[in-house]
Motif scaffolding. Structure first.
Motif, PDB file in Angstrom:
ATOM      1  N   UNK A 218     -15.499  10.062  75.159  1.00  0.00           N
ATOM      2  CA  UNK A 218     -14.791   8.816  75.457  1.00  0.00           C
ATOM      3  C   UNK A 218     -13.758   8.481  74.374  1.00  0.00           C
ATOM      4  N   UNK A 219     -12.657   7.882  74.778  1.00  0.00           N
ATOM      5  CA  UNK A 219     -11.580   7.529  73.851  1.00  0.00           C
ATOM      6  C   UNK A 219     -12.089   6.651  72.710  1.00  0.00           C
ATOM      7  N   UNK A 220     -12.986   5.708  73.005  1.00  0.00           N
ATOM      8  CA  UNK A 220     -13.518   4.810  71.964  1.00  0.00           C
ATOM      9  C   UNK A 220     -14.275   5.595  70.886  1.00  0.00           C
ATOM     10  N   UNK A 221     -14.982   6.629  71.294  1.00  0.00           N
ATOM     11  CA  UNK A 221     -15.722   7.461  70.333  1.00  0.00           C
ATOM     12  C   UNK A 221     -14.743   8.258  69.477  1.00  0.00           C
ATOM     13  N   UNK A 222     -13.748   8.871  70.133  1.00  0.00           N
ATOM     14  CA  UNK A 222     -12.746   9.645  69.377  1.00  0.00           C
ATOM     15  C   UNK A 222     -12.021   8.762  68.384  1.00  0.00           C
ATOM     16  N   UNK A 223     -11.699   7.538  68.795  1.00  0.00           N
ATOM     17  CA  UNK A 223     -10.996   6.609  67.905  1.00  0.00           C
ATOM     18  C   UNK A 223     -11.885   6.197  66.736  1.00  0.00           C
ATOM     19  N   UNK A 224     -13.154   5.849  67.020  1.00  0.00           N
ATOM     20  CA  UNK A 224     -14.090   5.406  65.979  1.00  0.00           C
ATOM     21  C   UNK A 224     -14.296   6.487  64.929  1.00  0.00           C
ATOM     22  N   UNK A 225     -14.418   7.745  65.358  1.00  0.00           N
ATOM     23  CA  UNK A 225     -14.672   8.855  64.434  1.00  0.00           C
ATOM     24  C   UNK A 225     -13.394   9.555  63.990  1.00  0.00           C
ATOM     25  N   UNK A 226     -12.257   9.029  64.406  1.00  0.00           N
ATOM     26  CA  UNK A 226     -10.952   9.623  64.086  1.00  0.00           C
ATOM     27  C   UNK A 226     -10.917  11.108  64.446  1.00  0.00           C
ATOM     28  N   UNK A 227     -11.330  11.407  65.666  1.00  0.00           N
ATOM     29  CA  UNK A 227     -11.289  12.782  66.165  1.00  0.00           C
ATOM     30  C   UNK A 227      -9.975  12.973  66.905  1.00  0.00           C
ATOM     31  N   UNK A 228      -9.185  13.903  66.405  1.00  0.00           N
ATOM     32  CA  UNK A 228      -7.867  14.194  66.958  1.00  0.00           C
ATOM     33  C   UNK A 228      -7.905  15.548  67.670  1.00  0.00           C
ATOM     34  N   UNK A 229      -6.918  15.810  68.553  1.00  0.00           N
ATOM     35  CA  UNK A 229      -6.858  17.129  69.176  1.00  0.00           C
ATOM     36  C   UNK A 229      -6.864  18.235  68.113  1.00  0.00           C
ATOM     37  N   UNK A 230      -7.602  19.276  68.381  1.00  0.00           N
ATOM     38  CA  UNK A 230      -7.767  20.444  67.507  1.00  0.00           C
ATOM     39  C   UNK A 230      -8.710  20.218  66.326  1.00  0.00           C
ATOM     40  N   UNK A 231      -9.297  18.998  66.164  1.00  0.00           N
ATOM     41  CA  UNK A 231     -10.311  18.783  65.132  1.00  0.00           C
ATOM     42  C   UNK A 231     -11.558  19.578  65.488  1.00  0.00           C
ATOM     43  N   UNK A 232     -12.330  19.917  64.482  1.00  0.00           N
ATOM     44  CA  UNK A 232     -13.586  20.627  64.695  1.00  0.00           C
ATOM     45  C   UNK A 232     -14.736  19.623  64.690  1.00  0.00           C
ATOM     46  N   UNK A 233     -15.736  19.887  65.538  1.00  0.00           N
ATOM     47  CA  UNK A 233     -16.939  19.058  65.568  1.00  0.00           C
ATOM     48  C   UNK A 233     -18.152  19.974  65.441  1.00  0.00           C
ATOM     49  N   UNK A 234     -19.262  19.382  65.027  1.00  0.00           N
ATOM     50  CA  UNK A 234     -20.525  20.097  64.941  1.00  0.00           C
ATOM     51  C   UNK A 234     -21.401  19.567  66.065  1.00  0.00           C
ATOM     52  N   UNK A 235     -22.015  20.461  66.831  1.00  0.00           N
ATOM     53  CA  UNK A 235     -22.892  20.078  67.931  1.00  0.00           C
ATOM     54  C   UNK A 235     -24.302  20.509  67.572  1.00  0.00           C
ATOM     55  N   UNK A 236     -25.233  19.549  67.580  1.00  0.00           N
ATOM     56  CA  UNK A 236     -26.617  19.813  67.203  1.00  0.00           C
ATOM     57  C   UNK A 236     -27.528  19.415  68.351  1.00  0.00           C
ATOM     58  N   UNK A 237     -28.428  20.325  68.746  1.00  0.00           N
ATOM     59  CA  UNK A 237     -29.421  20.020  69.776  1.00  0.00           C
ATOM     60  C   UNK A 237     -30.697  19.562  69.085  1.00  0.00           C
ATOM     61  N   UNK A 238     -31.159  18.370  69.432  1.00  0.00           N
ATOM     62  CA  UNK A 238     -32.396  17.814  68.875  1.00  0.00           C
ATOM     63  C   UNK A 238     -33.298  17.430  70.035  1.00  0.00           C
ATOM     64  N   UNK A 239     -34.334  18.183  70.251  1.00  0.00           N
ATOM     65  CA  UNK A 239     -35.293  17.952  71.331  1.00  0.00           C
ATOM     66  C   UNK A 239     -34.573  17.614  72.624  1.00  0.00           C
TER      67      UNK A 239
END
Length: 93
Positions: free
Chosen positions: A19-40
Motif C-alpha cells: 500500500x502507498x501509505x506503507x511505502x511512504x511511512x517506510x520511505x520505500x522507493x522504486x528499486x529499493x531492496x526489502x527483506x522478507x521474513x516468514x514467521x510462523x
C-alpha cells in the motif's frame, strides 16, 4: 505508530503491491531492496538498510543473523537450524 490494513491479491508470480501509505511511512522507493521474513503464520517485510555485515535470514528458523551460512541450493542456515535438521534426520533413520 501508523497501522495500515489492506487486502491484496498475490499474482501468478507471487508478487504483492505494498500500500502507498506503507511505502511512504517506510520511505520505500522504486528499486529499493526489502527483506522478507516468514514467521510462523505471518510475513514481515522490512526496508533493507545496507550494513557492513549484512544479516541473512535462516531458511528454517526465519531468524535474521550475520552468522547464517550458505548451503547447497542457495539456502541460508543458522547453526541452530543445522543442528535441528541433523537431529531430525537421525530420528528418521
Amino acid at each position: 505508530m501508523i497501522q495500515v490494513k489492506a487486502k491484496r491479491i498475490v499474482d501468478g508470480q507471487g508478487r504483492v503491491v505494498l500500500p502507498k501509505a506503507v511505502r511512504k511511512k517506510l520511505d520505500i522507493q522504486p528499486e529499493d531492496r526489502v527483506i522478507v521474513i516468514a514467521k510462523q503464520d505471518e510475513i514481515v517485510i522490512k526496508k533493507h538498510v545496507d550494513q557492513v555485515e549484512e544479516e541473512k535470514v535462516c531458511y528454517v528458523t526465519g531468524v535474521a543473523s550475520a552468522e547464517c551460512q550458505p548451503f547447497s541450493g542457495g539456502i541460508e542456515l543458522s547453526k541452530e537450524a543445522a543442528l535441528l535438521l541433523l537431529e531430525e534426520m537421525k530420528s528418521k533413520q
